[in-house]
Design a protein around this motif. Structure first.
Motif, mmCIF file in Angstrom:
data_model
loop_
_atom_site.group_PDB
_atom_site.id
_atom_site.type_symbol
_atom_site.label_atom_id
_atom_site.label_comp_id
_atom_site.label_asym_id
_atom_site.label_seq_id
_atom_site.Cartn_x
_atom_site.Cartn_y
_atom_site.Cartn_z
ATOM 1 N N ILE A 134 0.855 -1.181 0.000
ATOM 2 C CA ILE A 134 0.000 0.000 0.000
ATOM 3 C C ILE A 134 0.888 1.227 0.000
ATOM 4 C CG2 ILE A 134 -0.251 -0.050 2.537
ATOM 5 C CD1 ILE A 134 -3.104 1.187 2.014
ATOM 6 N N VAL A 135 0.573 2.176 -0.869
ATOM 7 C CA VAL A 135 1.391 3.376 -1.067
ATOM 8 C C VAL A 135 0.583 4.585 -0.618
ATOM 9 C CG1 VAL A 135 2.716 4.711 -2.736
ATOM 10 C CG2 VAL A 135 2.451 2.237 -3.056
ATOM 11 N N ALA A 136 0.985 5.217 0.484
ATOM 12 C CA ALA A 136 0.299 6.405 1.010
ATOM 13 C C ALA A 136 1.098 7.641 0.611
ATOM 14 C CB ALA A 136 0.149 6.314 2.523
ATOM 15 N N PHE A 137 0.701 8.247 -0.501
ATOM 16 C CA PHE A 137 1.458 9.365 -1.056
ATOM 17 C C PHE A 137 0.607 10.636 -1.133
ATOM 18 C CE2 PHE A 137 5.013 7.041 -3.592
ATOM 19 C CZ PHE A 137 5.603 6.707 -2.390
ATOM 20 N N THR A 138 -0.292 10.857 -0.168
ATOM 21 C CA THR A 138 -1.016 12.125 -0.137
ATOM 22 C C THR A 138 -0.076 13.207 0.370
ATOM 23 O OG1 THR A 138 -1.820 12.018 2.154
ATOM 24 C CG2 THR A 138 -3.069 10.794 0.494
ATOM 25 N N ASN A 139 -0.518 14.465 0.288
ATOM 26 C CA ASN A 139 0.336 15.572 0.739
ATOM 27 C C ASN A 139 0.132 15.912 2.209
ATOM 28 O OD1 ASN A 139 -2.164 16.717 0.613
ATOM 29 N ND2 ASN A 139 -1.638 18.305 -0.878
ATOM 30 N N ASN A 140 -0.483 14.984 2.968
ATOM 31 C CA ASN A 140 -0.706 15.177 4.397
ATOM 32 C C ASN A 140 -0.045 14.031 5.152
ATOM 33 O OD1 ASN A 140 -1.929 15.090 7.072
ATOM 34 N ND2 ASN A 140 -3.416 16.577 6.312
ATOM 35 N N ASP A 141 1.007 14.322 5.905
ATOM 36 C CA ASP A 141 1.769 13.280 6.587
ATOM 37 C C ASP A 141 0.937 12.517 7.611
ATOM 38 O OD1 ASP A 141 3.873 14.073 5.079
ATOM 39 O OD2 ASP A 141 4.918 15.153 6.670
ATOM 40 N N THR A 142 0.086 13.228 8.346
ATOM 41 C CA THR A 142 -0.750 12.578 9.362
ATOM 42 C C THR A 142 -1.714 11.588 8.719
ATOM 43 O OG1 THR A 142 -0.615 14.583 10.694
ATOM 44 C CG2 THR A 142 -2.303 12.983 11.302
ATOM 45 N N VAL A 143 -2.325 11.977 7.612
ATOM 46 C CA VAL A 143 -3.242 11.091 6.891
ATOM 47 C C VAL A 143 -2.496 9.861 6.379
ATOM 48 C CG1 VAL A 143 -4.702 10.884 4.834
ATOM 49 C CG2 VAL A 143 -4.837 12.933 6.267
ATOM 50 N N ASN A 144 -1.280 10.058 5.892
ATOM 51 C CA ASN A 144 -0.487 8.932 5.389
ATOM 52 C C ASN A 144 -0.239 7.896 6.475
ATOM 53 O OD1 ASN A 144 -0.311 10.052 2.827
ATOM 54 N ND2 ASN A 144 1.646 11.062 3.228
ATOM 55 N N ILE A 145 0.126 8.370 7.661
ATOM 56 C CA ILE A 145 0.372 7.455 8.784
ATOM 57 C C ILE A 145 -0.902 6.712 9.160
ATOM 58 C CG2 ILE A 145 1.006 7.331 11.227
ATOM 59 C CD1 ILE A 145 2.909 9.655 10.752
ATOM 60 N N SER A 146 -2.009 7.432 9.202
ATOM 61 C CA SER A 146 -3.292 6.817 9.575
ATOM 62 C C SER A 146 -3.711 5.747 8.565
ATOM 63 C CB SER A 146 -4.368 7.903 9.672
ATOM 64 O OG SER A 146 -5.623 7.344 9.986
ATOM 65 N N ILE A 147 -3.528 6.018 7.262
ATOM 66 C CA ILE A 147 -3.894 5.048 6.218
ATOM 67 C C ILE A 147 -3.089 3.763 6.379
ATOM 68 C CG2 ILE A 147 -3.763 4.578 3.743
ATOM 69 C CD1 ILE A 147 -4.361 7.558 3.289
ATOM 70 N N LEU A 148 -1.793 3.904 6.591
ATOM 71 C CA LEU A 148 -0.929 2.731 6.683
ATOM 72 C C LEU A 148 -1.198 1.930 7.956
ATOM 73 C CD1 LEU A 148 2.412 4.254 5.335
ATOM 74 C CD2 LEU A 148 0.681 2.951 4.096
ATOM 75 N N ALA A 149 -1.523 2.629 9.039
ATOM 76 C CA ALA A 149 -1.858 1.927 10.287
ATOM 77 C C ALA A 149 -3.121 1.084 10.114
ATOM 78 C CB ALA A 149 -2.031 2.933 11.411
ATOM 79 N N THR A 150 -4.121 1.644 9.445
ATOM 80 C CA THR A 150 -5.364 0.904 9.181
ATOM 81 C C THR A 150 -5.104 -0.289 8.263
ATOM 82 O OG1 THR A 150 -6.608 2.980 9.378
ATOM 83 C CG2 THR A 150 -7.730 1.116 8.343
ATOM 84 N N ALA A 151 -4.293 -0.094 7.236
ATOM 85 C CA ALA A 151 -3.984 -1.171 6.290
ATOM 86 C C ALA A 151 -3.270 -2.322 6.975
ATOM 87 C CB ALA A 151 -3.139 -0.624 5.142
ATOM 88 N N ARG A 152 -2.388 -2.003 7.908
ATOM 89 C CA ARG A 152 -1.659 -3.057 8.609
ATOM 90 C C ARG A 152 -2.572 -3.897 9.512
ATOM 91 N NH1 ARG A 152 4.138 -0.725 9.993
ATOM 92 N NH2 ARG A 152 5.328 -1.795 8.366
ATOM 93 N N LYS A 153 -3.583 -3.247 10.055
ATOM 94 C CA LYS A 153 -4.535 -4.009 10.877
ATOM 95 C C LYS A 153 -5.323 -4.989 10.016
ATOM 96 C CE LYS A 153 -5.218 -0.704 14.650
ATOM 97 N NZ LYS A 153 -6.208 0.149 15.362
#
Length: 563
Positions: free
Chosen positions: A357-376
């Motif tokens: 999963i590639v989180a490449f939005t321009n918002n760092d906080t959103v990127n972290i949140s997306i990847l945390a959800t994907a890992r779950k």
């Protein structure tokens, strides 16, 4: 007016000067007219000098007494009036002077004059950087380490103060002014012979293009290092012959492609940019479905680069439907218009079956949140993130991302490498056309013949860098293998590999040692420190060159005969 600061002084101090001159004239004229008496009681009229002298120390409230003789009551009455008159005049003049010294326009012109003097004093080659931030500050440090001076133009006063507080050694001249102003670029010495490049890395592509056009009009031979994030901007910059164009999003997309298809090419690139050694662990990214969150400039670059690759199944999540305009119905089958930071959306995109999963939005906080959800949802999924804010490094490291891409660092590495090691940058662009087998073979050769971190040495065959080679080429042909010779034992070879030979009509990757050298050839070597020293001695020292060529020591008699 050529000297603007002098014009401001005349403009602001004109009336105070007139007032002081008038008060002095009135006071002196009165003393000349009013009759006094000398020490013998005879009538006396003061001379112009005596009157001027008296009014000078009276107006400044020093007061040396009555001179040259005691005053009459008429004179004293006039002097009393003159004291108030001239003091008021001086108060007005001093007040105007203080106001002038606080005038922003005047202070700006004074700083401009000081800036011009500092730039004029630079004798070494230097580079103009437009704007001061984290990226340009890192570039400045690397330029200074490479013995290249830097000059900065910045329109924000706080950032100018930040640069001054950095206390760079040697000093970095800075001008507070508009970065796109031709006057500012001229003040920075863009037309000087030792000014080698202009660096413009603003987030505004239109501004970078404008600066590029102005710079080329002022000096058509100046090297331009410019950031561009849209294909149209890149084309426009190519039209004005911009030499160095950095698109961090395209670079990241190419790195992803190399990591999937040619990890050894990526290893070579990271070594060229001095990010990693050749034996660094560089795992190959898996083949399968890649969920990309965000279809902005970064996502679009990834799509253009990887959409035709059979090994990669791209699937995008973008919440702004307008960004998908122009895509065909078949292409839209791999898109979802939704918020990627949503569990149900990720499940719909196939996160449980995806390999990455590639989180490449321009918002760092959103990127972290997306990847945390994907890992779950998928504990084995590979996580790739984009980081924009340099201050958030610790946040991403604690989030334990598999791959972290930082556009800012990519820009720093690309720009500094292109400015300091232009041949290495040219070689990095050339290897993009090679395949994995070629890259694997070169990495193996570099590791076996040199070490895991070979030095990069660039040399131009000219009078300054290789005078002995130039002298010999006037009489005979010389092969590249002359630089392979060890000065400790001519029958042994140094640990060196020629990577690139650049001449006016050709670009040769991995040239053979038997290739003839020509004047003005530019050569890039990978070598160790001993080989670099030998190459420099062979190119510049007549005795070492003679030994490398013939295997014999050169005496004074042989030197004359050899000439």
């Amino acid at each position: 007016m050529q000297n603007s600061s002098l014009w401001i002084v005349f403009h602001k101090m004109r009336m105070p000067f007139i007032v002081i001159i008038l008060t002095y004239t009135i006071s002196i004229t009165g003393l000349l007219i009013i009759e006094g008496v000398d020490s013998n009681g005879n009538p006396y009229h003061m001379s112009i000098f005596d009157a001027f002298y008296f009014i000078t120390y009276t107006a400044t409230t020093i007061g040396f007494g009555e001179t040259p003789y005691e005053f009459t009551y008429a004179q004293r009455l006039w002097v009393s009036f003159c004291v108030y008159l001239t003091v008021i005049g001086w108060f007005y003049g001093v007040g105007a002077l203080i106001s002038l010294l606080q005038n922003k326009m005047f202070l700006h012109e004074i700083s401009r004059v000081r800036f011009k003097r500092q730039v004029k004093a630079i004798r070494k080659k230097y580079i103009i950087l437009l704007g001061y931030n984290y990226i340009t500050s890192e570039i400045i440090k690397r330029l200074l380490d490479a013995d290249i001076r830097a000059v900065v133009i910045e329109k924000d006063e706080e950032r100018v103060n930040s640069l001054i507080l950095e206390s760079y050694t040697p000093t970095v001249p800075v001008l507070l002014d508009n970065v796109h102003s031709p006057k500012s670029l001229e003040a920075a010495g863009i037309s000087r012979l030792n000014c080698k490049a202009v660096v413009s890395l603003f987030n505004n592509d239109a501004l970078n293009l404008r600066i590029g056009i102005v710079s080329k009009l002022l000096n058509k031979n100046i090297t331009l290092a410019v950031k561009a994030t849209h294909p149209k901007s890149v084309n426009n910059l190519n039209d004005i012959n911009a030499e160095i164009i950095v698109n961090p999003f395209v670079t990241i997309a190419n790195e992803l492609k190399m990591a999937i298809q040619s990890p050894h090419l990526l290893k070579l690139e990271k070594w060229l940019y001095q990010i990693d050694t050749l034996d660094a662990h560089m795992p190959k990214l898996p083949i399968g479905r890649y969920i990309v969150c965000g279809f902005g400039r970064m996502g679009q670059s990834i799509y253009r680069t990887l959409k035709d690759e059979k090994e990669v199944d791209l699937f995008f999540i973008e919440r702004n439907k307008k960004k998908l305009d122009g895509l065909s119905e078949r292409e839209l089958q791999n898109f979802i218009v939704a918020d990627a930071d949503d569990k149900e959306v990720l499940e719909q995109a196939g996160v449980k079956e995806a390999v990455a999963i590639v989180a490449f939005t321009n918002n760092d906080t959103v990127n972290i949140s997306i990847l945390a959800t994907a890992r779950k949802l998928n504990s084995s999924i590979l996580t790739l993130a984009r980081e924009d804010e340099m201050d958030d490094v610790s946040i991403f490291s604690n989030a334990q991302m598999n791959y972290l891409f930082m556009p800012s660092k990519i820009i720093i590495n690309k720009i500094t490498n292109a400015l300091i090691n232009p041949l290495a940058d040219q070689f990095a662009r050339c290897i993009m056309e090679k395949d994995e087998a070629w890259a694997m073979h070169l990495v193996k050769d570099l590791l076996q013949k040199i070490d895991n971190a070979p030095l990069l040495y660039e040399m131009t065959i000219n009078e300054q860098e290789a005078p002995e080679v130039i002298n010999f080429l006037e009489k005979s042909e010389l092969m590249l293998s002359i630089f392979q010779v060890s000065l400790h034992n001519r029958h042994q070879h140094n640990n060196v590999i020629p990577l690139l030979l650049l001449r006016s009509d050709d670009t040769i990757v991995l040239p053979h040692w038997n290739m003839p050298i020509r004047q003005d050839d530019k050569i890039l070597f990978a070598c160790d420190a001993y080989a670099q020293n030998d190459i420099e001695y062979i190119a510049q020292n007549p005795y070492e060159f003679y030994y490398a060529l013939t295997g014999e020591e050169k005496t004074i008699f042989k030197q004359r005969l050899f000439k």
